[in-house]
Write an enzyme that holds these catalytic residues in place. Structure first.
Site, PDB file in Angstrom:
ATOM      1  N   ASP A 177      70.510   5.242 -13.742  1.00  0.00           N
ATOM      2  CA  ASP A 177      70.643   6.382 -14.665  1.00  0.00           C
ATOM      3  C   ASP A 177      72.061   6.967 -14.678  1.00  0.00           C
ATOM      4  OD1 ASP A 177      67.855   6.016 -14.588  1.00  0.00           O
ATOM      5  OD2 ASP A 177      67.588   7.648 -13.156  1.00  0.00           O
ATOM      6  N   GLU A 195      62.727   7.621 -23.044  1.00  0.00           N
ATOM      7  CA  GLU A 195      63.413   8.502 -22.099  1.00  0.00           C
ATOM      8  C   GLU A 195      64.925   8.302 -22.229  1.00  0.00           C
ATOM      9  OE1 GLU A 195      61.632   7.036 -18.538  1.00  0.00           O
ATOM     10  OE2 GLU A 195      62.897   5.249 -18.450  1.00  0.00           O
TER      11      GLU A 195
END
Length: 321
Positions: free
Chosen positions: A34, A204
């Protein structure tokens, strides 16, 4: 002469020669996911999730580089000792600079309902490497709005200077206007605070940037633990949308790596070079948390559409800002 040229070309193609001029992928060792990549002054920074079991995700490291080749690790720029309400699953940092301070937004605790404590927090520091301290003493977003799990936050600064928070898991994405000191939000003209801007296919990991007056909204879709993880995008004339899906631009290459997704973008405005920074899973790795941070070049066609990104082992060329 031909033989000498062949020998030279062979050695130049070897990794230890290429590494001197290219970043290589992954760009630094360790399990990290991420990644939020950003430029502060003449330095590149990457802020990733420490990819481990949820109960072990109690801190975050950062990495900096002057040339995309050599990276310096800044360990534990934040941990749960400084964030009393957080106890696990510190995820997906997003950072912005404002009024001489650095604000690090993060998700924590992986809450599954409004009955749990957790969500999106904010920490502040005087330097990009921290140390960061809790800005509010509580989550900035600690509940579900429009069915969006409060994770995967991205702080977007618009052309008019307005900072907005774009976030959301569970296939829902919200946008909200941050107030001046990042302690809360400013309602929209209709009185609402959280507006849903979920594009088609969204799962997401939202990210947004402006290019030639257009708003590019990017996200990840598919399952993060499997090979079917992708980055897709849409374009609009406003950060509020409506966003028209264009398609996927980042995906696995079975010859190089799987599970490519949850990215961010950096832009060297002076040279007009765009970089996509993302995580992927090395071939042969089956543990969902075995993810590494990588960087590749991102380009556009003549119509302003993002060209499909080719994930590489070489990474990108040396580039000083």
């Amino acid at each position: 002469m031909k033989l000498n040229r062949f020998i030279l070309a062979f050695f130049l193609a070897l990794p230890f020669f290429a590494d001197a001029q290219t970043s290589g992928n992954p760009v630094f060792p360790g399990w990290y996911a991420d990644p939020e990549a950003v430029i502060f002054g003449k330095t590149y920074w990457i802020y990733p999730t420490y990819s481990a079991k949820y109960k072990e995700q109690v801190f975050m490291d950062a990495f900096s580089s002057k040339d995309l080749i050599t990276w310096t690790k800044h360990p534990r720029i934040i941990d749960t000792a400084a964030i009393k309400w957080a106890n696990k699953a510190m995820w997906a940092p997003s950072i912005t600079q404002k009024d001489g301070k650095y604000y690090l937004f993060f998700g924590a605790n992986d809450i599954q309902s409004d009955k749990e404590v957790g969500g999106i927090g904010v920490a502040v520091a005087d330097k990009p490497e921290g140390p960061y301290k809790d800005h509010l003493g509580k989550p900035l977003v600690g509940q579900f709005y429009n069915k969006a799990q409060p994770i995967d936050q991205f702080v977007f600064k618009d052309k008019d200077g307005q900072y907005t928070l774009i976030y959301g898991g569970w296939s829902h994405c919200n946008i909200a206007k941050l107030n001046n000191d990042f302690s809360g939000f400013v309602p929209f003209a209709d009185g609402t605070t959280f507006k849903e801007i979920t594009p088609e296919g969204y799962t997401e990991g939202p990210f947004m940037f402006i290019r030639n007056g257009k708003y590019y909204f990017m996200w990840s879709e598919g399952g993060w633990t499997g090979p079917d993880y992708f980055v897709a995008y849409a374009v609009a004339d406003s950060p509020m949308g409506p966003f028209k899906r264009v398609g996927r631009i980042l995906k696995q290459d079975p010859a190089i790596a799987t599970g490519a997704g949850h990215h961010s973008v950096m832009h060297d405005a002076k040279k007009d070079l765009w970089y996509i920074v993302y995580h992927r899973r090395p071939l042969g790795e089956t543990d969902g948390n075995h993810r590494v941070t990588c960087i590749d070049l991102m380009t556009f066609d003549k119509d302003g559409l993002i060209n499909p990104v080719q994930i590489t082992k070489e990474g990108v060329r040396k580039n000083k800002l």
